[in-house]
Design an enzyme around this catalytic site. Structure first.
Site, mmCIF file in Angstrom:
data_model
loop_
_atom_site.group_PDB
_atom_site.id
_atom_site.type_symbol
_atom_site.label_atom_id
_atom_site.label_comp_id
_atom_site.label_asym_id
_atom_site.label_seq_id
_atom_site.Cartn_x
_atom_site.Cartn_y
_atom_site.Cartn_z
ATOM 1 N N HIS A 111 0.961 -1.226 -0.043
ATOM 2 C CA HIS A 111 -0.127 -0.072 0.032
ATOM 3 C C HIS A 111 1.128 1.214 -0.136
ATOM 4 O O HIS A 111 1.995 1.233 0.747
ATOM 5 C CB HIS A 111 -0.929 -0.060 1.111
ATOM 6 C CG HIS A 111 -2.130 0.910 0.932
ATOM 7 N ND1 HIS A 111 -1.862 2.212 1.340
ATOM 8 C CD2 HIS A 111 -3.231 0.597 0.594
ATOM 9 C CE1 HIS A 111 -2.989 2.873 1.007
ATOM 10 N NE2 HIS A 111 -3.976 1.953 0.666
ATOM 11 N N ASP A 159 -7.878 -5.407 -0.289
ATOM 12 C CA ASP A 159 -8.381 -6.276 -1.245
ATOM 13 C C ASP A 159 -8.107 -7.656 -1.008
ATOM 14 O O ASP A 159 -8.639 -8.541 -1.804
ATOM 15 C CB ASP A 159 -7.716 -5.429 -2.748
ATOM 16 C CG ASP A 159 -8.426 -4.310 -2.832
ATOM 17 O OD1 ASP A 159 -9.508 -4.145 -2.741
ATOM 18 O OD2 ASP A 159 -7.668 -3.394 -3.227
HETATM 19 N N1 CMC Z 1 4.161 -7.847 -4.647
HETATM 20 C C1 CMC Z 1 5.620 -7.731 -4.682
HETATM 21 N N2 CMC Z 1 6.496 -6.667 -4.605
HETATM 22 C C2 CMC Z 1 5.867 -5.507 -4.487
HETATM 23 C C3 CMC Z 1 4.500 -5.221 -4.085
HETATM 24 C C4 CMC Z 1 3.668 -6.573 -4.379
HETATM 25 N N3 CMC Z 1 2.216 -6.560 -4.389
HETATM 26 N N4 CMC Z 1 4.039 -4.269 -3.965
HETATM 27 C C5 CMC Z 1 4.961 -3.423 -3.964
HETATM 28 N N5 CMC Z 1 5.988 -4.401 -4.303
HETATM 29 C C6 CMC Z 1 7.516 -3.741 -4.255
HETATM 30 C C7 CMC Z 1 7.940 -3.321 -5.387
HETATM 31 O O1 CMC Z 1 8.388 -3.890 -6.366
HETATM 32 C C8 CMC Z 1 9.031 -2.333 -4.837
HETATM 33 O O2 CMC Z 1 10.285 -3.041 -4.704
HETATM 34 P P1 CMC Z 1 11.652 -2.248 -5.087
HETATM 35 O O3 CMC Z 1 11.730 -1.244 -3.974
HETATM 36 O O4 CMC Z 1 12.624 -3.427 -5.030
HETATM 37 O O5 CMC Z 1 11.588 -1.707 -6.457
HETATM 38 C C9 CMC Z 1 8.729 -1.660 -3.505
HETATM 39 O O6 CMC Z 1 7.741 -3.009 -3.186
HETATM 40 C C10 CMC Z 1 7.696 -0.500 -3.468
HETATM 41 O O7 CMC Z 1 6.647 -0.442 -4.375
HETATM 42 P P2 CMC Z 1 6.073 0.641 -5.376
HETATM 43 O O8 CMC Z 1 5.380 -0.011 -6.515
HETATM 44 O O9 CMC Z 1 6.968 1.825 -5.542
HETATM 45 O O10 CMC Z 1 4.802 0.960 -4.338
HETATM 46 P P3 CMC Z 1 3.722 1.862 -4.620
HETATM 47 O O11 CMC Z 1 3.316 2.621 -3.455
HETATM 48 O O12 CMC Z 1 3.898 2.691 -5.766
HETATM 49 O O13 CMC Z 1 2.432 1.081 -4.959
HETATM 50 C C11 CMC Z 1 0.702 -0.642 -4.687
HETATM 51 C C12 CMC Z 1 1.547 0.360 -4.085
HETATM 52 C C13 CMC Z 1 -0.397 -0.981 -3.920
HETATM 53 C C14 CMC Z 1 0.281 -0.155 -6.333
HETATM 54 C C15 CMC Z 1 1.634 -1.829 -4.997
HETATM 55 O O14 CMC Z 1 1.791 -2.286 -3.626
HETATM 56 C C16 CMC Z 1 0.958 -2.902 -5.761
HETATM 57 O O15 CMC Z 1 0.942 -3.079 -7.013
HETATM 58 N N6 CMC Z 1 0.232 -3.986 -4.931
HETATM 59 C C17 CMC Z 1 -0.625 -5.180 -5.547
HETATM 60 C C18 CMC Z 1 -1.935 -4.464 -6.143
HETATM 61 C C19 CMC Z 1 -2.973 -4.192 -5.107
HETATM 62 O O16 CMC Z 1 -3.069 -5.042 -4.321
HETATM 63 N N7 CMC Z 1 -3.683 -2.913 -5.094
HETATM 64 C C20 CMC Z 1 -4.574 -2.756 -4.070
HETATM 65 C C21 CMC Z 1 -4.086 -1.597 -3.479
HETATM 66 S S1 CMC Z 1 -5.157 -1.181 -1.747
HETATM 67 C C22 CMC Z 1 -6.489 -0.850 -2.247
HETATM 68 C C23 CMC Z 1 -6.690 0.069 -3.172
HETATM 69 O O17 CMC Z 1 -6.435 1.176 -3.446
HETATM 70 O O18 CMC Z 1 -7.578 -0.333 -4.100
#
Ligand code: CMC
Length: 428
Positions: free
Chosen positions: A307, A364
């Site tokens: 998140h 989720d």
């Molecule tokens: N699985 C594996 N690695 C992950 C995940 C994941 N679900 N989420 C983040 N990471 C890693 C990412 O690869 C990065 O690693 P590194 O620093 O080595 O490059 C690090 O964690 C930070 O990730 P980010 O993409 O910069 O984080 P963000 O804040 O931009 O994205 C997120 C947040 C929710 C989009 C992301 O965690 C994600 O894609 N999660 C999976 C999809 C998901 O469950 N979405 C629902 C979000 S909550 C409710 C809503 O908003 O609807």
């Protein structure tokens, strides 16, 4: 506001105001940064950018706190109805008995859809994604209610429009499901509660009225309460950006639905179930999928994990996990996907990759299993999220207008070609 931050650039010092919120979160005001320094800030994804002042929802990601208008999510999830919470999110206070009766009867009054809208529903193919139908139909409703196009954000006109939208989104959602599945539509029943009426419109069949189980109604109510608002997330920010052009409420929330659809946002609740089903069908250990999510050269992510704001735990996920267990027990059901989900959670909690990046189950992760338990089909999960989020979208729309916020128009740093002369076709 007495505090100042100092920025030093090109040997010159600039003083910037520091604003502090009621929960002591701080921001540096850069409104005049470009005109005074010639610089803009750079923050793709807006991870450190405050886009507004808001008194609707408070999130503390480090402590796992979520409050609607000051009320902790744990308390309202246990005690409140979605209709009460919608009122709270919209108007800032819990309704008294008279206000609740008035609000509920407005919701009842607005549940039916204009008969001409049915023609539009029948134009969608059977396989149409309900999120596409929902977004299109929300925009279309305004064609049948021209008064909403010029709605005054204050007073009764707003009250009427907000109730109309909160009520119609539920009818549209249920009809989208019926149409997409080749089933006849069910008209709303004014004698039913908000949640029961939705379940009736989804699941009643000709000559076979759906009998709403109190366990299912309670679970649906909890799901909607947990999704009612979540400050400046992707879809709410979208609603605000669209609203900032002074677009009407219906087109603004229709855009919010589109933003919500993506798998990194609301689409994640369906993506989690697809992932768990794939793990189950593959017969491979969950560690294979955890390793895939960790691999640098693999774009696979564990859906329902991580998140932008919560860096400890998502309080909604904790509540949903408990609710899933309670509901399955009360309905005397089992779900093998829950075992896989729990194994994933346990293993990632001990894995340095996930721990060091603060990746925990988000809202989720368990919500799809709850939807399965209460009989909601997979392609409706994100639609359910949209019904729940409607109070937050409407409230943010109104707040933006009340604050007379300027049109959203970010800047960029251009990285393309510098000026060059046009080359005639025969010389290319
Ligand atoms: N699985 C594996 N690695 C992950 C995940 C994941 N679900 N989420 C983040 N990471 C890693 C990412 O690869 C990065 O690693 P590194 O620093 O080595 O490059 C690090 O964690 C930070 O990730 P980010 O993409 O910069 O984080 P963000 O804040 O931009 O994205 C997120 C947040 C929710 C989009 C992301 O965690 C994600 O894609 N999660 C999976 C999809 C998901 O469950 N979405 C629902 C979000 S909550 C409710 C809503 O908003 O609807």
């Amino acid at each position: 506001m007495t505090e100042k931050a100092t920025l030093s650039i090109d040997g010159k010092q600039f003083e910037l105001d520091v604003y502090t919120g009621t929960e002591n979160e701080r921001s540096i005001d850069i409104t005049n940064l470009r005109s005074e320094t010639g610089c803009i800030t750079m923050d793709p994804g807006f991870g450190n950018t405050g886009s507004c002042f808001s008194s609707i929802t408070y999130v503390d990601g480090a402590k796992g706190i979520l409050r609607y208008r000051g009320y902790p999510i744990e308390e309202v999830a246990e005690k409140a109805s979605f209709v009460e919470i919608a009122y709270l999110v919209l108007y800032g206070e819990l309704p008294n008995a008279e206000q609740l009766t008035k609000f509920s009867s407005a919701l009842r009054e607005h549940a039916p859809l204009h008969s001409n809208l049915r023609t539009h529903f029948s134009g969608f193919p059977e396989s149409a994604p309900p999120m596409a139908i929902l977004s299109a139909m929300l925009n279309l409703v305004s064609c049948f209610h021209p008064e909403v196009l010029k709605v005054n954000v204050q007073g009764e006109a707003f009250d009427r429009t907000a109730a109309l939208l909160l009520s119609k989104v539920r009818t549209i959602a249920a009809w989208a499901y019926r149409i997409a599945n080749g089933k006849p539509i069910n008209h709303p029943n004014p004698n039913l509660s908000y949640c029961s009426n939705f379940l009736h419109m989804m699941f009643s069949e000709p000559y076979q009225e759906y009998v709403v189980s109190p366990v299912i109604e309670k679970a649906l109510n909890l799901f909607l309460v947990l999704h009612a608002d979540h400050e400046q997330n992707c879809s709410t920010s979208t609603v605000r950006v669209v609203s900032s052009s002074r677009a009407n409420l219906f087109s603004s929330v229709s855009a919010g639905v589109c933003a919500l659809w993506g798998p990194l946002h609301g689409g994640a609740n369906a993506a989690v179930i697809e992932m768990l089903e794939e793990i189950q069908q593959s017969g491979r250990p969950v560690t294979d999928y955890i390793n895939m999510a960790k691999a640098k050269n693999n774009s696979f992510r564990l859906m329902g994990f991580g998140h932008r704001v919560y860096k400890n735990f998502d309080p909604r996920s904790k509540i949903l996990k408990k609710q899933v267990h309670d509901v399955l027990k009360e309905l005397n059901k089992e779900d093998s996907l829950l075992d896989i989900a729990q194994e994933l959670e346990e293993k990632t909690l001990q894995d340095d990759y996930f721990v060091s990046r603060n990746l925990y189950p988000n809202v989720d992760f368990y919500s799809g299993i709850l939807m399965r338990a209460i009989g909601i089909p997979l392609n409706m999960y994100t639609v359910m999220f949209a019904i729940g989020r409607m109070p937050g979208w409407i409230s943010n729309w109104r707040e933006l207008h009340e604050h007379k916020q300027r049109i959203s128009r970010p800047r960029q740093i251009y990285t393309g070609e510098t000026t060059r002369a046009y080359v005639p076709l025969e010389e290319r």
